[in-house]
Design a protein around this motif. Structure first.
Motif, mmCIF file in Angstrom:
data_model
loop_
_atom_site.group_PDB
_atom_site.id
_atom_site.type_symbol
_atom_site.label_atom_id
_atom_site.label_comp_id
_atom_site.label_asym_id
_atom_site.label_seq_id
_atom_site.Cartn_x
_atom_site.Cartn_y
_atom_site.Cartn_z
ATOM 1 N N THR A 178 0.727 -1.297 -0.201
ATOM 2 C CA THR A 178 -0.032 0.099 0.231
ATOM 3 C C THR A 178 0.904 1.237 0.048
ATOM 4 O O THR A 178 1.706 1.309 0.612
ATOM 5 C CB THR A 178 -0.971 -0.048 0.949
ATOM 6 O OG1 THR A 178 -1.845 -1.173 1.222
ATOM 7 C CG2 THR A 178 -1.687 1.212 1.217
ATOM 8 N N LYS A 179 0.363 2.276 -0.913
ATOM 9 C CA LYS A 179 1.115 3.302 -0.919
ATOM 10 C C LYS A 179 0.117 4.759 -0.676
ATOM 11 O O LYS A 179 -0.965 4.508 -0.900
ATOM 12 C CB LYS A 179 1.716 3.716 -2.323
ATOM 13 C CG LYS A 179 2.990 2.569 -2.641
ATOM 14 C CD LYS A 179 3.430 3.151 -4.006
ATOM 15 C CE LYS A 179 4.550 2.258 -4.503
ATOM 16 N NZ LYS A 179 5.242 2.512 -5.675
ATOM 17 N N GLU A 180 0.634 5.563 0.182
ATOM 18 C CA GLU A 180 -0.210 6.738 0.510
ATOM 19 C C GLU A 180 -0.431 7.605 -0.556
ATOM 20 O O GLU A 180 0.321 7.561 -1.663
ATOM 21 C CB GLU A 180 0.425 7.505 1.725
ATOM 22 C CG GLU A 180 0.112 6.693 3.304
ATOM 23 C CD GLU A 180 -1.243 6.332 3.439
ATOM 24 O OE1 GLU A 180 -2.230 7.314 3.177
ATOM 25 O OE2 GLU A 180 -1.412 5.215 4.065
ATOM 26 N N ALA A 181 -1.537 8.451 -0.688
ATOM 27 C CA ALA A 181 -1.895 9.190 -1.778
ATOM 28 C C ALA A 181 -0.890 10.504 -1.696
ATOM 29 O O ALA A 181 -0.529 10.923 -0.803
ATOM 30 C CB ALA A 181 -3.246 9.963 -1.455
ATOM 31 N N ALA A 182 -0.622 10.856 -2.913
ATOM 32 C CA ALA A 182 0.401 11.755 -3.118
ATOM 33 C C ALA A 182 -0.096 13.214 -3.152
ATOM 34 O O ALA A 182 0.670 14.083 -2.912
ATOM 35 C CB ALA A 182 1.281 11.735 -4.502
ATOM 36 N N GLY A 183 -1.282 13.307 -3.401
ATOM 37 C CA GLY A 183 -1.932 14.615 -3.442
ATOM 38 C C GLY A 183 -3.336 14.601 -3.955
ATOM 39 O O GLY A 183 -3.719 13.354 -4.532
ATOM 40 N N THR A 184 -4.312 15.768 -3.888
ATOM 41 C CA THR A 184 -5.526 15.496 -4.580
ATOM 42 C C THR A 184 -5.615 15.465 -6.028
ATOM 43 O O THR A 184 -4.771 16.332 -6.585
ATOM 44 C CB THR A 184 -6.428 16.669 -3.812
ATOM 45 O OG1 THR A 184 -6.383 16.602 -2.545
ATOM 46 C CG2 THR A 184 -7.916 16.709 -4.346
ATOM 47 N N LEU A 185 -6.309 14.753 -6.610
ATOM 48 C CA LEU A 185 -6.492 14.540 -7.969
ATOM 49 C C LEU A 185 -7.993 14.906 -8.330
ATOM 50 O O LEU A 185 -9.020 14.726 -7.694
ATOM 51 C CB LEU A 185 -6.521 13.219 -8.194
ATOM 52 C CG LEU A 185 -5.038 12.586 -8.244
ATOM 53 C CD1 LEU A 185 -4.970 11.198 -8.755
ATOM 54 C CD2 LEU A 185 -3.791 13.300 -8.772
#
Length: 253
Positions: A178-185
């Motif tokens: 699992t990887k965390e979100a890089a930013g809002t899309l």
């Protein structure tokens, strides 16, 4: 008299074929790569095929993964999946085949078609169109065990019966990295789904709608996979170096 004999042979052939249906099989094997593909799971087709067969009710394994002893000991207990491409001008044509261990076709779909110009959506839409034929065929495993034909041998010695071994435990689904979100899309609607852009603005992901709510075919320009909602959060799942990766997404629709 000859006419009656011919009619009997035709009826016998048809009856033998009708007795062997998809209901005789619990398991289906899916290859990592179809014959027309240039790489494993190209455009996510093999993953989508496995998912759609599981939705039908089959227990599905990739043919290079760990499989239960029931299949490993006798491959005739499983159907084998093939997806065949017919080349056409400006049209992507795919047909789904389910074959037994002898290569006999147990199920053949209609020719799924797509006129999309981009390869990833074209192949995925054509595959899903082919799978609509399977939706029209009722499936319920009847408990039949398909045994591989044996050559005639001397009469066997009757042995003392022993209790049947317990069924193998169900295979647990793979646990993704699992990887965390890089930013809002931010989602922008397209003809077949959405494109997700960041604040640059740059297109980060392309999403294609499916027949399942909150489930999209996805491509980020490098990897093909799926975007789905789990427990209220969005994830982009794909395979990298044969390992399942799940990237958390923050999406504004």
């Amino acid at each position: 008299m000859k006419g009656y004999a011919l009619l009997f042979l035709v009826f016998a052939s048809f009856s033998g074929y009708a007795q062997n249906t998809i209901n005789n099989y619990k398991y289906v094997l899916v290859p990592e790569r179809f014959n027309f593909s240039k790489e494993d799971n190209q455009y996510g087709l093999n993953t989508v095929t496995k998912s759609l067969l599981e939705e039908k009710g089959f227990t599905v394994y990739f043919d290079n993964s760990e499989i239960p002893k029931e299949i490993a000991g006798n491959r005739c207990n499983a159907l084998n999946t093939e997806v065949v491409q017919k080349k056409g001008l400006f049209v992507t044509n795919l047909t789904l085949l389910l074959k037994d261990c002898k290569g006999n076709i147990i199920f053949k779909s209609k020719e799924g078609k797509s006129r999309e110009k981009e390869f990833a959506p074209a192949y995925n839409l054509a595959l899903r169109d082919a799978f609509t034929s399977l939706n029209d065929v009722p499936y319920a495993y009847d408990g039949t065990a398909i045994a591989e034909p044996q050559q005639a041998t001397a009469p066997a010695v009757v042995a003392q019966q022993t209790p049947a071994p317990p069924p193998p435990p169900p295979t647990a689904p793979p646990v993704p990295e699992t990887k965390e979100a890089a930013g809002t899309l931010y989602a922008q609607a397209t003809a077949n789904g959405y494109q997700l852009i960041d604040t640059s603005p740059k297109i980060v992901l392309t999403l294609l709608k499916t027949s399942v709510a909150d489930y999209f075919i996805a491509n980020n320009g490098v990897s093909n996979g799926i975007v789905l909602k789990k427990n209220g959060d969005w994830y982009f799942e794909y395979y990298k170096d044969n390992k399942l990766v799940a990237e958390k997404l923050l999406i504004k629709f």
